[in-house]
Enzyme design. Sequence first.
Site, PDB file in Angstrom:
ATOM      1  N   ASN A 162       0.871  -1.169   0.000  1.00 41.11           N
ATOM      2  CA  ASN A 162       0.000   0.000   0.000  1.00 41.11           C
ATOM      3  C   ASN A 162       0.915   1.227   0.000  1.00 41.11           C
ATOM      4  OD1 ASN A 162      -1.824   2.022   0.485  1.00 41.11           O
ATOM      5  ND2 ASN A 162      -2.737   1.080   2.302  1.00 41.11           N
ATOM      6  N   ARG A 179      -2.615  -2.098  -3.445  1.00 41.41           N
ATOM      7  CA  ARG A 179      -3.814  -1.288  -3.266  1.00 41.41           C
ATOM      8  C   ARG A 179      -3.699  -0.098  -4.212  1.00 41.41           C
ATOM      9  NH1 ARG A 179      -5.375   2.928   1.341  1.00 41.41           N
ATOM     10  NH2 ARG A 179      -7.521   3.195   0.719  1.00 41.41           N
ATOM     11  N   HIS A 182     -12.658   3.068  -0.149  1.00 45.72           N
ATOM     12  CA  HIS A 182     -12.656   2.086   0.947  1.00 45.72           C
ATOM     13  C   HIS A 182     -13.467   0.851   0.551  1.00 45.72           C
ATOM     14  CE1 HIS A 182     -12.073   5.415   4.227  1.00 45.72           C
ATOM     15  NE2 HIS A 182     -10.900   4.932   3.846  1.00 45.72           N
ATOM     16  N   ARG A 202      -9.681  15.558   6.737  1.00 41.34           N
ATOM     17  CA  ARG A 202     -10.498  15.973   5.593  1.00 41.34           C
ATOM     18  C   ARG A 202     -11.848  16.488   6.063  1.00 41.34           C
ATOM     19  NH1 ARG A 202      -9.993  10.395   2.675  1.00 41.34           N
ATOM     20  NH2 ARG A 202      -7.777  10.166   3.011  1.00 41.34           N
ATOM     21  N   GLU A 261      -8.031  -5.104   5.227  1.00 40.09           N
ATOM     22  CA  GLU A 261      -7.889  -4.833   3.794  1.00 40.09           C
ATOM     23  C   GLU A 261      -6.750  -5.642   3.189  1.00 40.09           C
ATOM     24  OE1 GLU A 261      -8.221  -0.615   5.035  1.00 40.09           O
ATOM     25  OE2 GLU A 261      -9.015  -0.321   3.034  1.00 40.09           O
TER      26      GLU A 261
END
Length: 402
Positions: free
Chosen positions: A13, A94, A183, A244, A387
């Site tokens: 990732n 990813r 996601h 964010r 993940e």
Amino acid sequence: MSTAAAGAVLVLNAGSSSLKYQLLHPDTQEVLADGIAERIGDEGSSITHEQDGEEITESLPLPDHHAAIERAMRFFADHGTDLRTAGLRAVGHRVVHGGRTFYRPTLISVEVIAEISRISTLAPLHNPANLIGIEAARSLLPDVPSVAVFDTAFFHSLPDAAATYAIDRGVASLHAIRRYGFHGTSHEYVSEQVAAFLDRPVGDLNQIVLHLGNGASASAIAGGRPIDTSMGMTPLEGLVMGTRSGDLDPGIVMHLNRVAKLGVDQIDTLLNKQSGLRGLCGEYDFRAITEKIAAGDDGARKAYDVYIHRLRRYIGAYMIELGRVDAITFTAGVGENAAGVRADALADLQNYGIIIDDERNALRGKHARRISADESTIEVLVVPTNEELAIARQSAEVVAEL
Ligand code: AMP
């Protein structure tokens, strides 16, 4: 040569200045090693590697991702694992944005790299970094097939009404402006784990999944298919996140430009890196925020209230969209650990069939668990996301078809 790693998948990732990796067996879920390189290309870069119960952190110059993967490979070699000859099944990457092109895990080729690069305009903060990781792994492990797993893929089939922004159709089409969702690997994995936990087919369940980490997103999933999600064309839309903003009146962007005289890159930085919880109270780590609230910090309390308000708004919207809800599930760093967030997000909803059991909610654990009371008609669960495992499994499936 190591045999323990034969058949394992190396999951990468790559962020703009970081690289997380994990070596694991997709079938047994056994994790052989994991690590993270941080501040790549910057002063003070370091790498932490964990294998065979031993964790080593080393500070060293890491000019680029190539250097980080090379250093990781030497850590592996120190533990008797030569990644080039260990018989890895795949390297699973990813990749944040698949645009309209990629909605399945995809074997990486020169053409695929070119297309991911073309899509990068949609995710300028993420896809270029993912590509650097892909190029570095391909040059260092040329004999291991590489697979891209896209964060947007699960939401590919969002209904048009949920995926469409109400702007000029021609402009939207020309510039690929639509809601993609992110996601997705986590939402899909968690929704399947929920079905396994409840011992029911995923196709029979209507679910709300709340992925609350540093980035945060909610999804409404009907019979295994997403019908809505909170992130949009970019991961900036939706819930209040660590740094964010989530949802904003788009007029604010024009105001910041015209009146505050901020350029587009400054606005980008403001909304992606200096907003959310950090913008509201200076902290983006939920543990620190919880401590500040306990110490009576008013700013932290107000930030928390905004966070919970937005979260409840999405939960309410998704309950209406789904009509019938079987399960609401919390996952990721905050969702798995912050019992207070879970309690506040679903407080006073007994009229809607949601009752949290305070004792169950307070229990900590690394496993899927129920936190609703027996009399709650909607199941409320905590399900750890994974993940890396999902990427490893999907990568292995792609390679099995070769
Ligand atoms: P993630 O992005 O899923 O790794 O989640 C990261 C966030 O989870 C961190 O920023 C923390 O705010 C939050 N987190 C992790 N552990 C805890 C905890 N024990 N209590 C509250 N929040 C936590």
